[in-house]
Design an enzyme around this catalytic site. Structure first.
Site, PDB file in Angstrom:
ATOM      1  N   ASN A   6       0.728  -1.336  -0.049  1.00  0.00           N
ATOM      2  CA  ASN A   6      -0.073   0.199   0.040  1.00  0.00           C
ATOM      3  C   ASN A   6       1.145   1.158   0.236  1.00  0.00           C
ATOM      4  OD1 ASN A   6      -1.817   1.975   0.420  1.00  0.00           O
ATOM      5  ND2 ASN A   6      -2.608   1.409   2.382  1.00  0.00           N
ATOM      6  N   TRP A   7       0.985   1.938  -1.203  1.00  0.00           N
ATOM      7  CA  TRP A   7       1.813   3.087  -1.278  1.00  0.00           C
ATOM      8  C   TRP A   7       1.449   4.184  -0.889  1.00  0.00           C
ATOM      9  CZ3 TRP A   7       4.018   2.533  -6.921  1.00  0.00           C
ATOM     10  CH2 TRP A   7       5.139   1.612  -7.039  1.00  0.00           C
ATOM     11  N   LYS A   8       0.118   4.101  -0.341  1.00  0.00           N
ATOM     12  CA  LYS A   8      -0.695   5.366   0.050  1.00  0.00           C
ATOM     13  C   LYS A   8      -0.272   6.478  -0.598  1.00  0.00           C
ATOM     14  CE  LYS A   8      -0.151   3.209   4.840  1.00  0.00           C
ATOM     15  NZ  LYS A   8      -0.111   3.429   5.980  1.00  0.00           N
ATOM     16  N   HIS A  90      -9.667   1.152   4.897  1.00  0.00           N
ATOM     17  CA  HIS A  90      -8.036   1.584   5.450  1.00  0.00           C
ATOM     18  C   HIS A  90      -8.514   2.605   6.621  1.00  0.00           C
ATOM     19  CE1 HIS A  90      -4.307   2.698   6.451  1.00  0.00           C
ATOM     20  NE2 HIS A  90      -3.892   1.476   5.841  1.00  0.00           N
ATOM     21  N   GLU A  92      -7.080   4.854   7.534  1.00  0.00           N
ATOM     22  CA  GLU A  92      -6.669   6.097   7.366  1.00  0.00           C
ATOM     23  C   GLU A  92      -7.890   7.051   6.558  1.00  0.00           C
ATOM     24  OE1 GLU A  92      -2.864   5.447   5.541  1.00  0.00           O
ATOM     25  OE2 GLU A  92      -1.905   4.993   7.359  1.00  0.00           O
ATOM     26  N   GLU A 160      -5.631  -4.553  10.819  1.00  0.00           N
ATOM     27  CA  GLU A 160      -4.530  -3.628  10.888  1.00  0.00           C
ATOM     28  C   GLU A 160      -4.760  -2.862  12.061  1.00  0.00           C
ATOM     29  OE1 GLU A 160      -2.289  -2.386   7.061  1.00  0.00           O
ATOM     30  OE2 GLU A 160      -4.212  -1.090   7.215  1.00  0.00           O
ATOM     31  N   GLY A 166       2.518   2.631  10.740  1.00  0.00           N
ATOM     32  CA  GLY A 166       3.622   3.739  10.521  1.00  0.00           C
ATOM     33  C   GLY A 166       3.989   4.107  12.080  1.00  0.00           C
ATOM     34  N   SER A 202       3.313  -1.720  10.395  1.00  0.00           N
ATOM     35  CA  SER A 202       4.892  -1.878  10.766  1.00  0.00           C
ATOM     36  C   SER A 202       5.536  -3.071  10.486  1.00  0.00           C
ATOM     37  CB  SER A 202       4.978  -1.455  12.086  1.00  0.00           C
ATOM     38  OG  SER A 202       4.925   0.072  12.281  1.00  0.00           O
ATOM     39  N   GLY A 223       3.119  -0.915   4.301  1.00  0.00           N
ATOM     40  CA  GLY A 223       2.955   0.661   3.969  1.00  0.00           C
ATOM     41  C   GLY A 223       4.463   0.765   3.600  1.00  0.00           C
ATOM     42  N   GLY A 224       4.917   1.670   4.675  1.00  0.00           N
ATOM     43  CA  GLY A 224       6.207   2.004   4.600  1.00  0.00           C
ATOM     44  C   GLY A 224       7.276   1.390   4.006  1.00  0.00           C
TER      45      GLY A 224
END
Ligand code: 13P
Length: 243
Positions: A6-8, A90, A92, A160, A166, A202, A223-224
């Site tokens: 997930n590159w967001k 998600h 976010e 999640e 993150g 994470s 993610g990251g």
């Protein structure tokens, strides 16, 4: 095993091109990779991913098929741009855009209608976990975020915990195992046994192997670490060993 990136709202387009090229230069037996890039990159990414076996997905869609919804994207448009899946609910989007479970279910219905598969995210906040309500909250989210009649083969669940996204904090193996077992049991009761349940929050090269070895963990939503080609490849390599 499914490992999803997930590159967001990252990275710049030039870097995205290099990153996806690096993804396509690797191969992992028994690991289905999925890329969720920002919407404007979809067509470009679809061309780069052709023949790679990596699936493409959108990060959200609207609950209507078309209409006067400025700034929104319809599920059918994602499909036309090369996506076969969409990420929905998600945290976010739930937190930043006020998305409710009911809205997530409506979006999932629209996605199924358009021929997409759905990856639906659920997860508790830190406050909910500290008050001992994590399983109850996640169970309610799961119950209400699923659209009626969703076929098992077009559904993936991503657990999640919001406090692990993150932050570098990862849920313990015991916490992940207990939650995945509870989600798995609930899915079976709904006639959706065997639906993959991914863990997200994470996930990094140094913790991937131990997370992916936990019972009922069918992969990871990253993610990251998905923004670094070597880190993403290391997570996929850990998944290949866990298959
Ligand atoms: P991080 O891997 O950066 O914690 O993000 C997890 C996530 O939100 C994936 O959807």
């Amino acid at each position: 095993m499914i490992i999803a990136a997930n590159w967001k709202m990252n990275p710049p387009l030039a870097d995205a091109g290099q990153l996806v090229s690096a993804y396509t230069q690797t191969n992992f037996d028994g690991v289905q990779r999925v890329l969720f890039p920002p919407h404007p990159y979809l067509v470009h990414m679809a061309m780069r991913l052709e023949g790679s076996g990596i699936l493409l997905g959108g990060q959200d869609c609207h609950q209507s098929a078309a209409g006067a919804f400025t700034g929104d994207v319809a599920a059918g448009m994602l499909r036309e741009c090369g996506a076969s899946m969409v990420l929905l609910g998600h945290s976010e989007r739930r937190a930043g855009h006020g998305e409710s479970d009911e809205l997530v279910a409506a979006k999932a219905s629209a996605a199924l209608e358009a021929g997409l598969s759905t990856m639906i995210c659920i997860g508790e906040s830190l406050d909910e976990r500290e008050r001992g309500r994590a399983e109850e909250v996640v169970s309610r989210q799961l119950d209400k975020s699923l659209p009626d009649g969703v076929p098992a083969d077009r559904l993936v669940i991503a657990y999640e915990p919001v406090w692990a996204i993150g932050t570098g904090k990862v849920a313990s193996e015991t916490e992940i195992g207990a939650m995945h077992q509870s989600v798995s049991r609930q899915l079976a009761e709904l006639g959706l046994g065997g639906v993959p349940i991914l863990y997200g929050g994470s996930v990094k090269p140094d913790n991937a192997a131990s997370i992916l070895a936990i019972d009922d963990v069918g992969g990871a939503l990253v993610g990251g670490a998905s923004l670094k080609a070597d880190d993403f490849a290391a997570i996929c390599a850990a998944a290949e060993l866990a298959v």
